[in-house]
Scaffold this motif. Structure first.
Motif, PDB file in Angstrom:
ATOM      1  N   TYR A  65      38.750 -31.608  17.451  1.00 15.99           N
ATOM      2  CA  TYR A  65      39.530 -32.845  17.314  1.00 15.99           C
ATOM      3  C   TYR A  65      40.298 -33.111  18.624  1.00 15.99           C
ATOM      4  CZ  TYR A  65      38.665 -31.537  12.459  1.00 15.99           C
ATOM      5  OH  TYR A  65      38.079 -31.154  11.279  1.00 15.99           O
ATOM      6  N   PRO A  66      39.592 -33.429  19.713  1.00 16.85           N
ATOM      7  CA  PRO A  66      40.243 -33.513  21.031  1.00 16.85           C
ATOM      8  C   PRO A  66      41.226 -34.663  21.189  1.00 16.85           C
ATOM      9  CG  PRO A  66      37.966 -34.227  21.166  1.00 16.85           C
ATOM     10  CD  PRO A  66      38.146 -33.662  19.800  1.00 16.85           C
ATOM     11  N   THR A  67      41.111 -35.690  20.364  1.00 12.30           N
ATOM     12  CA  THR A  67      41.997 -36.856  20.519  1.00 12.30           C
ATOM     13  C   THR A  67      43.095 -36.895  19.462  1.00 12.30           C
ATOM     14  OG1 THR A  67      40.552 -38.237  19.146  1.00 12.30           O
ATOM     15  CG2 THR A  67      40.126 -38.205  21.525  1.00 12.30           C
ATOM     16  N   LEU A  93      46.398 -35.180  17.285  1.00 14.11           N
ATOM     17  CA  LEU A  93      47.472 -34.191  17.228  1.00 14.11           C
ATOM     18  C   LEU A  93      47.220 -33.247  16.057  1.00 14.11           C
ATOM     19  CD1 LEU A  93      50.544 -36.561  17.722  1.00 14.11           C
ATOM     20  CD2 LEU A  93      49.656 -34.944  19.400  1.00 14.11           C
ATOM     21  N   PRO A  94      47.708 -32.010  16.135  1.00  8.78           N
ATOM     22  CA  PRO A  94      47.555 -31.089  14.991  1.00  8.78           C
ATOM     23  C   PRO A  94      48.093 -31.654  13.684  1.00  8.78           C
ATOM     24  CG  PRO A  94      48.286 -29.882  16.915  1.00  8.78           C
ATOM     25  CD  PRO A  94      48.315 -31.333  17.293  1.00  8.78           C
ATOM     26  N   THR A  95      49.145 -32.457  13.751  1.00  9.16           N
ATOM     27  CA  THR A  95      49.682 -33.065  12.538  1.00  9.16           C
ATOM     28  C   THR A  95      48.672 -34.018  11.895  1.00  9.16           C
ATOM     29  OG1 THR A  95      50.775 -34.659  14.010  1.00  9.16           O
ATOM     30  CG2 THR A  95      52.124 -32.884  13.109  1.00  9.16           C
ATOM     31  N   GLU A  96      47.700 -34.501  12.683  1.00 13.92           N
ATOM     32  CA  GLU A  96      46.631 -35.346  12.143  1.00 13.92           C
ATOM     33  C   GLU A  96      45.452 -34.513  11.654  1.00 13.92           C
ATOM     34  OE1 GLU A  96      46.227 -39.412  14.387  1.00 13.92           O
ATOM     35  OE2 GLU A  96      46.695 -37.862  15.862  1.00 13.92           O
ATOM     36  N   TYR A  97      45.003 -33.571  12.501  1.00 12.30           N
ATOM     37  CA  TYR A  97      43.788 -32.864  12.083  1.00 12.30           C
ATOM     38  C   TYR A  97      44.046 -31.840  10.982  1.00 12.30           C
ATOM     39  CZ  TYR A  97      44.602 -29.034  15.613  1.00 12.30           C
ATOM     40  OH  TYR A  97      45.078 -27.989  16.364  1.00 12.30           O
ATOM     41  N   MET A  98      45.276 -31.432  10.778  1.00 10.72           N
ATOM     42  CA  MET A  98      45.576 -30.587   9.617  1.00 10.72           C
ATOM     43  C   MET A  98      45.285 -31.334   8.320  1.00 10.72           C
ATOM     44  SD  MET A  98      49.102 -28.653  10.694  1.00 10.72           S
ATOM     45  CE  MET A  98      49.174 -27.565  12.120  1.00 10.72           C
ATOM     46  N   ARG A  99      45.564 -32.638   8.300  1.00  7.81           N
ATOM     47  CA  ARG A  99      45.288 -33.432   7.107  1.00  7.81           C
ATOM     48  C   ARG A  99      43.790 -33.672   6.939  1.00  7.81           C
ATOM     49  NH1 ARG A  99      49.482 -38.190   8.248  1.00  7.81           N
ATOM     50  NH2 ARG A  99      49.316 -37.333  10.365  1.00  7.81           N
ATOM     51  N   LYS A 100      43.085 -33.774   8.053  1.00  7.25           N
ATOM     52  CA  LYS A 100      41.634 -33.928   7.959  1.00  7.25           C
ATOM     53  C   LYS A 100      40.967 -32.648   7.450  1.00  7.25           C
ATOM     54  CE  LYS A 100      40.512 -37.528  11.313  1.00  7.25           C
ATOM     55  NZ  LYS A 100      39.651 -38.291  10.396  1.00  7.25           N
ATOM     56  N   ILE A 101      41.498 -31.510   7.861  1.00  5.22           N
ATOM     57  CA  ILE A 101      40.885 -30.230   7.507  1.00  5.22           C
ATOM     58  C   ILE A 101      41.230 -29.815   6.079  1.00  5.22           C
ATOM     59  CG2 ILE A 101      40.857 -27.751   8.040  1.00  5.22           C
ATOM     60  CD1 ILE A 101      41.324 -28.513  10.983  1.00  5.22           C
ATOM     61  N   LEU A 102      42.497 -29.901   5.723  1.00 12.74           N
ATOM     62  CA  LEU A 102      42.970 -29.359   4.441  1.00 12.74           C
ATOM     63  C   LEU A 102      43.258 -30.411   3.382  1.00 12.74           C
ATOM     64  CD1 LEU A 102      45.443 -26.626   5.782  1.00 12.74           C
ATOM     65  CD2 LEU A 102      43.086 -26.315   5.030  1.00 12.74           C
ATOM     66  N   GLY A 103      43.084 -31.669   3.711  1.00  7.48           N
ATOM     67  CA  GLY A 103      43.403 -32.720   2.754  1.00  7.48           C
ATOM     68  C   GLY A 103      44.793 -33.275   3.014  1.00  7.48           C
ATOM     69  N   LYS A 104      45.050 -34.456   2.464  1.00  7.52           N
ATOM     70  CA  LYS A 104      46.286 -35.171   2.789  1.00  7.52           C
ATOM     71  C   LYS A 104      47.536 -34.427   2.339  1.00  7.52           C
ATOM     72  CE  LYS A 104      48.363 -39.766   2.604  1.00  7.52           C
ATOM     73  NZ  LYS A 104      48.219 -41.155   2.116  1.00  7.52           N
ATOM     74  N   VAL A 105      47.549 -33.897   1.121  1.00  3.99           N
ATOM     75  CA  VAL A 105      48.762 -33.289   0.577  1.00  3.99           C
ATOM     76  C   VAL A 105      49.077 -31.966   1.287  1.00  3.99           C
ATOM     77  CG1 VAL A 105      49.879 -32.322  -1.476  1.00  3.99           C
ATOM     78  CG2 VAL A 105      48.473 -34.391  -1.663  1.00  3.99           C
ATOM     79  N   ILE A 106      48.126 -31.023   1.252  1.00  6.51           N
ATOM     80  CA  ILE A 106      48.355 -29.716   1.868  1.00  6.51           C
ATOM     81  C   ILE A 106      48.536 -29.855   3.375  1.00  6.51           C
ATOM     82  CG2 ILE A 106      47.390 -27.423   2.277  1.00  6.51           C
ATOM     83  CD1 ILE A 106      45.932 -27.659  -0.375  1.00  6.51           C
ATOM     84  N   GLY A 107      47.737 -30.712   3.997  1.00 10.83           N
ATOM     85  CA  GLY A 107      47.837 -30.912   5.433  1.00 10.83           C
ATOM     86  C   GLY A 107      49.181 -31.494   5.850  1.00 10.83           C
ATOM     87  N   THR A 108      49.710 -32.421   5.057  1.00 14.08           N
ATOM     88  CA  THR A 108      51.016 -33.009   5.360  1.00 14.08           C
ATOM     89  C   THR A 108      52.125 -31.968   5.244  1.00 14.08           C
ATOM     90  OG1 THR A 108      50.297 -35.196   4.599  1.00 14.08           O
ATOM     91  CG2 THR A 108      52.676 -34.789   4.697  1.00 14.08           C
ATOM     92  N   ASN A 158      32.448 -28.835   9.957  1.00 18.08           N
ATOM     93  CA  ASN A 158      31.647 -29.311  11.077  1.00 18.08           C
ATOM     94  C   ASN A 158      30.175 -28.922  10.912  1.00 18.08           C
ATOM     95  OD1 ASN A 158      31.649 -30.469  13.921  1.00 18.08           O
ATOM     96  ND2 ASN A 158      30.743 -28.463  14.304  1.00 18.08           N
ATOM     97  N   ARG A 159      29.929 -27.705  10.427  1.00 16.42           N
ATOM     98  CA  ARG A 159      28.538 -27.261  10.212  1.00 16.42           C
ATOM     99  C   ARG A 159      27.867 -28.086   9.132  1.00 16.42           C
ATOM    100  NH1 ARG A 159      27.245 -21.155   8.329  1.00 16.42           N
ATOM    101  NH2 ARG A 159      28.150 -22.022   6.422  1.00 16.42           N
ATOM    102  N   ASN A 160      28.596 -28.363   8.061  1.00 18.74           N
ATOM    103  CA  ASN A 160      28.020 -29.180   6.978  1.00 18.74           C
ATOM    104  C   ASN A 160      27.724 -30.597   7.453  1.00 18.74           C
ATOM    105  OD1 ASN A 160      28.176 -27.049   5.184  1.00 18.74           O
ATOM    106  ND2 ASN A 160      30.199 -27.642   4.393  1.00 18.74           N
ATOM    107  N   GLN A 161      28.590 -31.148   8.296  1.00 18.94           N
ATOM    108  CA  GLN A 161      28.338 -32.487   8.838  1.00 18.94           C
ATOM    109  C   GLN A 161      27.109 -32.494   9.725  1.00 18.94           C
ATOM    110  OE1 GLN A 161      31.962 -33.597  10.810  1.00 18.94           O
ATOM    111  NE2 GLN A 161      33.083 -33.992   8.902  1.00 18.94           N
ATOM    112  N   GLN A 162      26.943 -31.442  10.541  1.00 18.54           N
ATOM    113  CA  GLN A 162      25.775 -31.354  11.403  1.00 18.54           C
ATOM    114  C   GLN A 162      24.484 -31.249  10.587  1.00 18.54           C
ATOM    115  OE1 GLN A 162      25.704 -31.750  14.669  1.00 18.54           O
ATOM    116  NE2 GLN A 162      27.924 -31.999  14.761  1.00 18.54           N
ATOM    117  N   ARG A 163      24.550 -30.472   9.505  1.00 14.82           N
ATOM    118  CA  ARG A 163      23.388 -30.348   8.621  1.00 14.82           C
ATOM    119  C   ARG A 163      23.062 -31.666   7.967  1.00 14.82           C
ATOM    120  NH1 ARG A 163      24.341 -24.600   5.394  1.00 14.82           N
ATOM    121  NH2 ARG A 163      23.773 -23.206   7.140  1.00 14.82           N
TER     122      ARG A 163
END
Length: 369
Positions: A61-63, A65-80, A360-365
Motif C-alpha cells: 500500500y505505497p500511497t 497511510l497505515p491508518t488507511e491500510y489497517m482498515r483495508k486489511i482488517l476491516g473497518k471496525v477492527i482497523g479503525t 494479495n495472493r488471493n487477488q492475484q489468483r
C-alpha cells in the motif's frame, strides 16, 4: 495526506536524528555492563528484520497511510480501533520524550523553572513546525543534522585529547558470555530506540521515490546504531560501569569531565544543545504522525487545525505520566516494553503482513483465473 514529498536523503536524516533522539540521554543497555555497546548492536540487527516487515506492508500500500491500510486489511471496525491505538501510542511516546527534555533541562540548567514551562516552550515550537508540514520538518532536519554532527565530532576529539578514556573499563569483554548482551537486546534495545521508528510508516507515503525506502531505512538504522554503540563505549570507558549505571544522563557526565590544558572545560551547554536537536526532531515526527493519523482517521481536511488541541494533550501528559524522573525512567525502560512495544512493534505488524499477504495472493489468483 498533505500534498508534499520528501527525498530519500531527508528520510534518512530524520530517521537517524529520531533514533538518536532521547537514546543519547539515558544509560542505554547498561544492564549488559561493559558489553552495553554489543547489546545496542544486537538490538539494531534485530530491528532490521522488523523494518523489512514494515517495508513489505508499505510495498502493498505505497500511497496509503497505515491508518488507511489497517482498515483495508482488517476491516473497518477492527482497523479503525487499531489505527486509533497507534495514534494514542505516538502521542504517548511524544509526551515521554518531552518529559525527558524537561527533566534534562531542569536538572542541569534551570532547576528553579517549573517543568510545565520548560515543556510548553518546546511544544510551542513543535506545534508551529508541524503546522508547516512534512517538507519543512525534513528541511529543518537537514540543517540540524549537520549542526549535531559537528558538535558530536568536536566532542569526540576533545574527549580523546583530554585523556579521559580508560580501555580497562571495557574489559573483560563478554565476561558473562553472549547471553547477557543478547538478553538486554531482546528486552530493551530492540524496542528503544530502534523499532520506535515504526512511526516512519506514517512518513513513507510522502517519499518521492518508493524504490529507495528499504535501503534508506536500513542504512539510517545502521548509522544510528553504530553512533549509539560508540557513545556507550565512550561513556563506559570514561565513567566506568558503576558510575554510568548510577548516572541519569551519563553522556552529560562524560562531557562534564572534559578538561583540555586547564582551559577548555564546562562544555555541557554544547551537549545540551545537541540533545535538544535530537529530541526536537523525535517529538516533531511523533507529533506529526499523530496529527495526520487523527485527521485521516476522522476525515478532517486540514490536519494543521488539530495541532493545538493535540499539542495541549501531549504537554499535559508529559507532566502527569510520572511523579519523578526515577519513576519516569523505570516506566519507560521496563513497563512500557511489555505493555506496548512488543504488541505494537512485533505482534501486530506481523499479523498485518500475514493477512495482507494472503489477501494479495488471493487477488492475484482471482486475476489469473
Amino acid at each position: 495526506m498533505e500534498k508534499a514529498k520528501i527525498s530519500a536523503i531527508q528520510l534518512f536524516i530524520l530517521m537517524v536524528l529520531f533514533e538518536l533522539g532521547s537514546a543519547l540521554l539515558v544509560p542505554l543497555a547498561i544492564d549488559a555492563k561493559q558489553d552495553a555497546w554489543l547489546a545496542i548492536l544486537f538490538g539494531m540487527v534485530g530491528s532490521l528484520a522488523l523494518f523489512l516487515v514494515y517495508h513489505k506492508l508499505y510495498t502493498y500500500y505505497p500511497t496509503l497511510l497505515p491508518t488507511e491500510y489497517m482498515r483495508k486489511i482488517l476491516g473497518k471496525v477492527i482497523g479503525t480501533v487499531l489505527a486509533f491505538i497507534y495514534i494514542l501510542y505516538f502521542m504517548y511516546d511524544a509526551s515521554r520524550v518531552l518529559r525527558d527534555f524537561g527533566e534534562m533541562l531542569l536538572t542541569f540548567a534551570y532547576p528553579d523553572t517549573p517543568l510545565f514551562i520548560a515543556n510548553a516552550l518546546l511544544m510551542l515550537i513543535i506545534i508551529y513546525t508541524v503546522r508547516k508540514g512534512i517538507e519543512v520538518i525534513a528541511r529543518s532536519g537537514e540543517l540540524l543534522f549537520i549542526f549535531m554532527y559537528v558538535l558530536a565530532i568536536a566532542g569526540f576529539i576533545l574527549i580523546l585529547t583530554s585523556g579521559l578514556i580508560e580501555i580497562k573499563n571495557l574489559q573483560p569483554i563478554l565476561e558473562e558470555g553472549l547471553l547477557s548482551p543478547l538478553k538486554v537486546a531482546l528486552s530493551e534495545t530492540l524496542y528503544f530506540p530502534f523499532t520506535e521508528a515504526v512511526v516512519f510508516t506514517m512518513i513513507l507515503p510522502y517519499l518521492n521515490d518508493s524504490r529507495k525506502a528499504k535501503v534508506t531505512m536500513l542504512c539510517a538504522t545502521g548509522l544510528s546504531g553504530i553512533n549509539l554503540a560508540i557513545t556507550m563505549l565512550i561513556n563506559v570507558s570514561v565513567l566506568g560501569v558503576n558510575l554510568t549505571e548510577r548516572s541519569e544522563f551519563p553522556l552529560l557526565s562524560t562531557i562534564e569531565s572534559i578538561q583540555v590544558a586547564n582551559f577548555l572545560e564546562r562544555l555541557e551547554v554544547f551537549f545540551m544543545v545537541g540533545m535538544i536537536v535530537g529530541i526536537f526532531i523525535k517529538i516533531t515526527v511523533l507529533f506529526y504522525a499523530s496529527t495526520i493519523g487523527t485527521a485521516n482517521l476522522f476525515k478532517i481536511n486540514s490536519p494543521s487545525r488539530l495541532s493545538y488541541p493535540l499539542g495541549i494533550i501531549v504537554l499535559l501528559l508529559s507532566i502527569t505520566i510520572a511523579s519523578n524522573v526515577q519513576e519516569h525512567l523505570h516506566e519507560g525502560l521496563h513497563i512500557v516494553k511489555t505493555v506496548l512495544h512488543i504488541p505494537l512493534f512485533i505482534i501486530i505488524p506481523l499479523i498485518l503482513l500475514l493477512v495482507a499477504f494472503l489477501k494479495n495472493r488471493n487477488q492475484q489468483r482471482g486475476k489469473s483465473v
